[in-house]
Design a protein around this motif. Structure first.
Motif, PDB file in Angstrom:
ATOM      1  N   LEU A   1       0.744  -1.245   0.348  1.00 21.38           N
ATOM      2  CA  LEU A   1       0.246   0.002   0.039  1.00 21.38           C
ATOM      3  C   LEU A   1       0.929   1.186  -0.271  1.00 21.38           C
ATOM      4  N   PRO A   2       0.162   2.243  -0.786  1.00 21.52           N
ATOM      5  CA  PRO A   2       1.042   3.339  -0.607  1.00 21.52           C
ATOM      6  C   PRO A   2       1.028   4.436   1.096  1.00 21.52           C
ATOM      7  N   ALA A   3       2.170   5.138   1.655  1.00 23.65           N
ATOM      8  CA  ALA A   3       2.382   4.556   2.413  1.00 23.65           C
ATOM      9  C   ALA A   3       0.760   5.575   3.173  1.00 23.65           C
ATOM     10  N   GLY A   4       0.399   6.132   2.663  1.00 22.15           N
ATOM     11  CA  GLY A   4      -0.853   6.937   2.992  1.00 22.15           C
ATOM     12  C   GLY A   4      -1.944   6.205   3.550  1.00 22.15           C
ATOM     13  N   GLU A   5      -2.175   5.687   2.423  1.00 20.63           N
ATOM     14  CA  GLU A   5      -3.175   3.910   2.604  1.00 20.63           C
ATOM     15  C   GLU A   5      -2.566   3.554   3.852  1.00 20.63           C
ATOM     16  N   ALA A   6      -1.808   3.155   4.272  1.00 24.64           N
ATOM     17  CA  ALA A   6      -1.080   1.956   5.534  1.00 24.64           C
ATOM     18  C   ALA A   6      -1.787   2.650   6.506  1.00 24.64           C
ATOM     19  N   ASP A   7      -1.424   4.081   6.288  1.00 20.00           N
ATOM     20  CA  ASP A   7      -1.462   5.048   7.677  1.00 20.00           C
ATOM     21  C   ASP A   7      -3.312   4.726   7.795  1.00 20.00           C
ATOM     22  N   ARG A   8      -3.508   4.875   6.608  1.00 20.64           N
ATOM     23  CA  ARG A   8      -5.118   5.743   7.194  1.00 20.64           C
ATOM     24  C   ARG A   8      -5.655   3.888   7.717  1.00 20.64           C
ATOM     25  N   LEU A   9      -5.384   2.939   6.775  1.00 19.93           N
ATOM     26  CA  LEU A   9      -6.316   1.660   7.472  1.00 19.93           C
ATOM     27  C   LEU A   9      -5.706   1.338   8.536  1.00 19.93           C
TER      28      LEU A   9
END
Length: 150
Positions: A15-23
């Motif tokens: 996942l892109p870094a931002g998406e991993a953080d959102r998850l």
């Protein structure tokens, strides 16, 4: 939540870094049971919902053991253990009384998916064994009820 936990465990590095953080924030902010604060319209009462909530709590806590979960204020390892306790109670009830939603085309896939996640992702050998046993029972019941491809 079940799908998100599979992604977190198996695919988060893609996942892109931002998406991993959102998850991660979604997992930490989820309301895992009715005793946790929150104002939502989640349904906690049916057999398959109870199973999925407890599996999600156990797995989320296992995957993020030292993180603080926002709604409850508990650490992940506390959710892991609480989810395991609740799952054992759920399995005990099923062992004693059977599945209440036992022959429903709508519920078998939900139970199966949750149990498969528990069997595949949990590090708790007792829970994995109980999940496997029930997966086998459900598979047998489906096989016995299939008639003419239906």
């Amino acid at each position: 939540m079940m799908s998100l936990l599979w992604i977190w465990d198996r695919l988060r590095s893609r996942l892109p870094a931002g998406e991993a953080d959102r998850l991660r924030k979604a997992i930490l902010g989820f309301r895992y049971w009715m005793d946790t604060p929150g104002d939502d319209v989640m349904w906690f009462w049916s057999e398959n919902h109870v199973l999925c909530f407890h599996i999600a709590e156990h797995l989320a806590g296992q995957m993020l053991p030292d993180a603080i979960f926002g709604n409850s204020g508990l650490r992940g390892k506390d959710h892991r253990d609480q989810g395991a306790t609740r799952l054992h109670r759920w399995f005990d009830a099923i062992d004693e009384h059977g599945l209440a939603e036992w022959n429903s085309a709508a519920y078998y896939p939900i139970n199966y998916r949750g149990l498969l996640a528990l069997y595949t992702l949990s590090q708790d050998e007792d829970l994995r064994g109980r999940a496997k046993t029930l997966l086998d029972r459900i598979s047998l019941m489906v096989a016995l009820h299939v008639t003419g491809g239906v």
